[in-house]
Design an enzyme around this catalytic site. Structure first.
Site, PDB file in Angstrom:
ATOM      1  N   VAL A   1      54.487  21.055 166.511  1.00  0.00           N
ATOM      2  CA  VAL A   1      55.419  19.829 166.174  1.00  0.00           C
ATOM      3  C   VAL A   1      55.600  19.720 167.195  1.00  0.00           C
ATOM      4  O   VAL A   1      56.504  18.419 168.226  1.00  0.00           O
ATOM      5  CB  VAL A   1      55.978  19.859 165.218  1.00  0.00           C
ATOM      6  CG1 VAL A   1      57.268  18.392 165.176  1.00  0.00           C
ATOM      7  CG2 VAL A   1      55.292  19.406 163.696  1.00  0.00           C
ATOM      8  N   ASP A   2      56.599  21.218 168.053  1.00  0.00           N
ATOM      9  CA  ASP A   2      57.420  20.491 169.343  1.00  0.00           C
ATOM     10  C   ASP A   2      56.723  19.895 170.367  1.00  0.00           C
ATOM     11  O   ASP A   2      57.110  19.426 170.829  1.00  0.00           O
ATOM     12  CB  ASP A   2      58.223  22.303 169.287  1.00  0.00           C
ATOM     13  CG  ASP A   2      58.936  22.652 169.151  1.00  0.00           C
ATOM     14  OD1 ASP A   2      59.862  21.387 168.677  1.00  0.00           O
ATOM     15  OD2 ASP A   2      59.649  23.610 168.757  1.00  0.00           O
ATOM     16  N   LEU A   3      55.566  21.040 170.462  1.00  0.00           N
ATOM     17  CA  LEU A   3      54.834  20.390 171.718  1.00  0.00           C
ATOM     18  C   LEU A   3      54.252  18.994 171.886  1.00  0.00           C
ATOM     19  O   LEU A   3      53.934  18.160 172.035  1.00  0.00           O
ATOM     20  CB  LEU A   3      53.616  21.768 171.748  1.00  0.00           C
ATOM     21  CG  LEU A   3      53.564  22.805 172.138  1.00  0.00           C
ATOM     22  CD1 LEU A   3      52.346  23.349 171.728  1.00  0.00           C
ATOM     23  CD2 LEU A   3      54.188  23.365 173.279  1.00  0.00           C
TER      24      LEU A   3
END
Length: 402
Positions: free
Chosen positions: A174-176
């Protein structure tokens, strides 16, 4: 390095001020740096990005985690809670095209560094904020972390074995995802600025990025109203599209249409399955997967992975091994594309990094700088952009400003 590889990147005239930490923001700014932008990473004196401490493993005193998302940047240290630090930050912003930050909403505003204030002074500025939940709304004040977002956006509910616990993905996806969406939005805002002459604010929440990546599974629910299930390594809409165990290991097989299924049945020595009314079309195979998959699995157990893969490749059926990370680093295609890159590093000698996944024929992405040491370029940036003397920089350092 060939002459064409030394051509300026497509963003060579763009300056990015990176106020972000950990992964989503740094991943975004790293990609912009790969494309040629001058990225200045602003870090807290004496501490820096949290991920600098996220080890082992280490290389030259730097954590591998930090190294994964910070190449092609210059690091400066700056205490912008200090009045002089704020003044320096204003000067840096005035010479930047893009600011990327991931502070909780309200943090920079309390320091007089909020977007609304700065946009009046610098109307061409593009300001990208990455948060857990967005700038406004009932959850806006909550902190955002990838692991929490993977659960909250629904991805964990559809990941894992059918009878197992909900499962996160092995990396902070999700960060990526948020970093990728932020990169796309920044590029769009730069293009829009060419036409309008004005910058704008970009709001990228982790939660929204994760929800966007529900893709076909989210669409399945919106159309049917039925809650998606966990299928392990199988696919909710395509059968067979999953892992199979062979005599000596696991492989992936991705049959995308009825023609490929008929070819698979021939390879497995079970041609009659393709004519079975329960399996002849994909919708029928989805309906009868519990019957079909054990029949296929029994056949796959009779030969080694390499034998099956060769036959599947020759028939044009998408399939592949399940590689370890070591296998991936040595993968012939990855090596051919030059995606594992060795770069000089000031304390480690050299390090290897995973390079950009894209190739541009005219303005190629390049790795020009290793991930910087904490504050490695403070003096350089203050001299170059602010015109400060060595004595002035020394005083700032003595006063705890940088």
């Amino acid at each position: 390095m060939g002459e064409e590889q030394r051509a300026p990147g497509p963003l060579h005239n763009v300056r990015v001020l990176d106020l972000s930490r950990v992964l989503a923001g740094p991943f975004c700014t790293m990609l912009l740096g790969d494309l040629g932008a001058d990225v200045i990473k602003v870090e807290q004196p004496g501490r820096g990005d949290d991920t600098r401490q996220w080890g082992p493993p280490w290389a030259g005193g730097e954590s591998a985690y930090y190294l994964c998302a910070n190449r092609n940047k210059r690091s400066i240290t700056l205490n912008f809670k200090h009045p002089e630090g704020q003044a320096i930050l204003h000067q840096l912003i005035s010479q930047s095209d893009v600011v990327v930050e991931n502070f909780r909403p309200g943090t920079l505003e309390r320091l007089g560094l909020g977007y609304d204030t700065l946009a009046e002074r610098y109307p061409q500025l593009i300001w990208c904020t990455i948060t857990g939940y967005g700038l406004e709304g009932p959850y806006a004040d909550r902190a955002g972390y990838d692991f929490v977002a993977q659960g909250e956006c629904g991805l964990m509910s559809i990941t894992g074995e059918p009878d197992g616990e909900p499962m996160k993905v092995g990396v902070a996806v999700v960060d990526l995802f948020a970093g990728l969406f932020a990169t796309s939005a920044i590029l769009a805002a730069l293009h829009a600025r060419v036409q309008t002459g004005r910058g704008q604010r970009i709001d990228v929440p982790l939660l929204s990025a994760g929800v966007a990546m529900l893709a076909n599974v989210g669409s399945n629910y919106l159309v049917s109203g039925e809650l998606p299930k966990r299928y392990g390594n199988a696919h909710p809409n395509i059968v067979p599209y999953q892992t199979f165990r062979t005599r000596d290991g696991w492989i992936t097989v991705a049959v995308g249409n009825d023609r490929q299924f008929r070819q698979l049945c021939q390879i497995l020595g079970e041609p009659q399955l393709a004519d079975d009314p329960r399996f002849a079309t994909n919708p029928q195979r989805v309906q009868h997967r519990e019957t079909l998959i054990p029949l296929l699995q029994e056949r796959f157990l009779q030969r080694d992975a390499a034998e099956w893969l060769m036959a599947l490749y020759e028939a044009g059926i998408p399939a592949g091994p399940i590689n370890t990370v070591a296998d991936v680093v040595a993968h012939p295609q990855i090596r051919y594309r030059g995606q594992i890159v060795t770069v000089p590093h000031p304390t480690a000698g050299t390090i290897q990094v995973i390079g950009p996944p894209f190739l541009l024929s005219g303005t190629p992405a390049q790795i020009r700088r290793a991930p910087p040491l904490l504050g490695e370029h403070t003096d350089e940036v203050l001299r170059e952009l602010l015109g400060l003397s060595e004595d002035a920089i020394a005083r700032l350092r003595a006063d705890g400003v940088v």
